[in-house]
Design an enzyme around this catalytic site. Structure first.
Site, PDB file in Angstrom:
ATOM      1  CB  THR A   1      -0.938   0.003   1.220  1.00  0.00           C
ATOM      2  OG1 THR A   1      -1.798  -1.129   1.159  1.00  0.00           O
ATOM      3  CG2 THR A   1      -1.788   1.266   1.259  1.00  0.00           C
TER       4      THR A   1
ATOM      5  CB  SER B   1       2.027  -7.971   1.150  1.00  0.00           C
ATOM      6  OG  SER B   1       0.859  -7.789   1.925  1.00  0.00           O
TER       7      SER B   1
ATOM      8  CB  THR C   1       0.073  -3.949   6.239  1.00  0.00           C
ATOM      9  OG1 THR C   1      -1.177  -3.888   5.534  1.00  0.00           O
ATOM     10  CG2 THR C   1       0.733  -2.572   6.236  1.00  0.00           C
ATOM     11  CG  ASP C   2      -3.180  -7.345   3.547  1.00  0.00           C
ATOM     12  OD1 ASP C   2      -3.437  -6.622   4.524  1.00  0.00           O
ATOM     13  OD2 ASP C   2      -3.805  -7.298   2.475  1.00  0.00           O
TER      14      ASP C   2
END
Length: 334
Positions: A13, A55, A86-87
Site C-alpha cells: 500500500t 503483499s 501490511t497483509d
C-alpha cells in the site's frame, strides 16, 4: 559519517497508486524517498526496487529474493529498510528472521495503511521512522517499524485492517519506541551472538488446520497427505477434541507414526499454549513426537517449519532446530 541505508522496494500500500481496479503497487523506492527528504539529514540512502507486489501475492520465492538482495549488499550498507505490504508483513518478517540469523545490522520492514501520496497517510511517518531506526547503532536483526513501535520480526501480528496502529507485538515487549525523532530502546541486543548467517532455501510443504466445533478428525489426514508438516490451531491453551467415537488424538498418532511433523498451537493470540492444564491436552502430553508451539506466533511457526524442513535431515534434528530460539522467537524455549 552518516550511516548508509539500502531502501528495498517490494510494493504494498505504501507504494500504491489508484487505478480503475483499485489500489495497485507502482511507486518506486526512489519516488518514496521524495516524500521523506529530511531523512538525508541523518543517513545516506540508496533505493532499489525488487518487485511491485500487493503483499497478498508474496510467497516464499519472494522471501528468498529479498534475502539474496540483503546478502549481496550486506557488506556495503549499515542497515536495510524494506517497504512491504501490511497483509503478509508478519510472515515476511518472521521468514527473514530465519533466513538471515544473528545480523548485527538492522533489517527493518515497514509499510502503510494508506499510499504515501495520500494527504492523511501514515506512510511518511513509518518510512522516516524506519530509516531512523535502521541508522541507529543499537539496532540489529529483523524488526517491523510501524506507528512509532519497533517489533521483533518473530513477534509481529496484524490486528487491524484499516487503522494506523495495525500491528502488535505478541508475547514479547516491543524492541523500541520512536517518538519526536528519538528512539527509546526497551530490549538490549543479546551478548555473544555468532556471526551473521544466511540461508537460501525454504520448503513449502507446511499446512495449517484451524479447529472448529464438529470438525471431522479425518480432515487432518486429508490435509496431511499433501505436506510434511502439519500445524493444528486448537482452542485456548491447547487440546484435541474427543467427540463420541471420533478422536482427533488417534488421527494425530497415526500421522506421527507415518513420520509427519505435527505442531500444536492456539487460536488465542496472547500467552501461548500449555498442554499441562486440561485433560483434553494432557491426553497428548505423553506423545514425544508431538510438538507444542507455546508462545510462538503463527507466522513464526509457519516460516520456521519451512526453514527447518530445508535444513534438517530427520525429525529429531528438526525438533532440535524448532526448539532453538532464533531472534527471540520463543521465550519458552529460551
Amino acid at each position: 559519517m552518516k550511516p548508509h541505508i539500502l531502501l528495498i522496494g517490494t510494493g504494498g500500500t505504501i507504494a500504491s497508486v489508484h487505478t480503475k481496479d483499485g489500489l495497485s503497487p507502482g511507486v518506486s523506492a526512489a519516488a518514496l524517498l521524495d516524500h521523506v527528504a529530511s531523512a538525508t539529514d541523518f543517513c545516506t540512502i540508496t533505493p532499489l526496487d525488487l518487485f511491485y507486489l500487493d503483499s497478498t501475492n508474496i510467497e516464499t520465492r519472494h522471501w528468498l529474493q529479498i534475502e539474496a538482495c540483503i546478502e549481496e549488499n550486506y557488506d556495503a550498507y549499515d542497515g536495510f529498510v524494506i517497504c512491504h505490504g501490511t497483509d503478509t508483513m508478519a510472515y515476511t518478517a518472521a521468514a527473514l528472521s530465519y533466513l538471515v540469523q544473528h545480523s548485527p545490522k538492522p533489517i527493518v520492514l515497514t509499510g502503510a495503511q494508506k499510499p504515501i501520496d495520500s494527504e492523511d497517510t501514515d506512510a511518511r511517518r513509518n518510512l522516516i521512522d524506519s530509516l531512523r531506526f535502521a541508522s541507529d547503532p543499537r539496532a540489529r536483526d529483523v524488526s517491523v517499524v510501524f506507528q512509532g513501535s519497533v517489533i521483533c520480526g518473530t513477534h509481529v501480528q496484524k490486528e487491524r485492517t484499516k487503522s494506523f496502529n495495525a500491528f502488535v507485538s505478541l508475547n514479547l515487549p516491543p524492541v523500541a519506541a520512536i517518538q519526536d525523532e528519538r528512539i527509546f530502546m526497551y530490549l538490549s541486543a543479546p551478548e555473544g551472538e555468532p556471526p551473521v548467517r544466511f540461508y537460501h532455501h525454504m520448503d513449502t510443504s507446511v499446512a495449517l488446520v484451524k479447529l472448529i466445533p464438529s470438525m471431522q478428525p479425518e480432515i487432518l489426514k486429508t490435509i496431511a497427505a499433501s505436506c510434511r508438516a502439519l500445524i493444528i490451531e486448537s482452542y485456548g491453551v491447547g487440546g484435541l477434541p474427543q467427540y463420541d467415537a471420533r478422536s482427533f488424538s488417534d488421527i494425530v498418532r497415526e500421522l506421527l507414526d507415518e513420520g509427519k511433523i505435527v505442531v500444536m498451537t492456539t487460536q488465542v493470540p496472547y500467552e501461548g499454549s500449555d498442554f499441562s492444564i486440561y485433560k483434553v491436552s494432557r491426553i497428548m502430553q505423553d506423545e514425544p513426537n508431538l510438538w507444542e508451539a507455546h508462545d510462538m506466533t503463527l507466522a513464526s511457526v509457519v516460516t520456521k517449519l519451512m526453514w527447518i524442513l530445508s535444513e534438517a535431515t530427520d525429525r529429531e534434528a528438526a525438533r532440535a532446530l524448532f526448539e532453538a530460539p532464533v531472534n527471540r522467537d520463543s521465550l519458552w524455549f529460551g
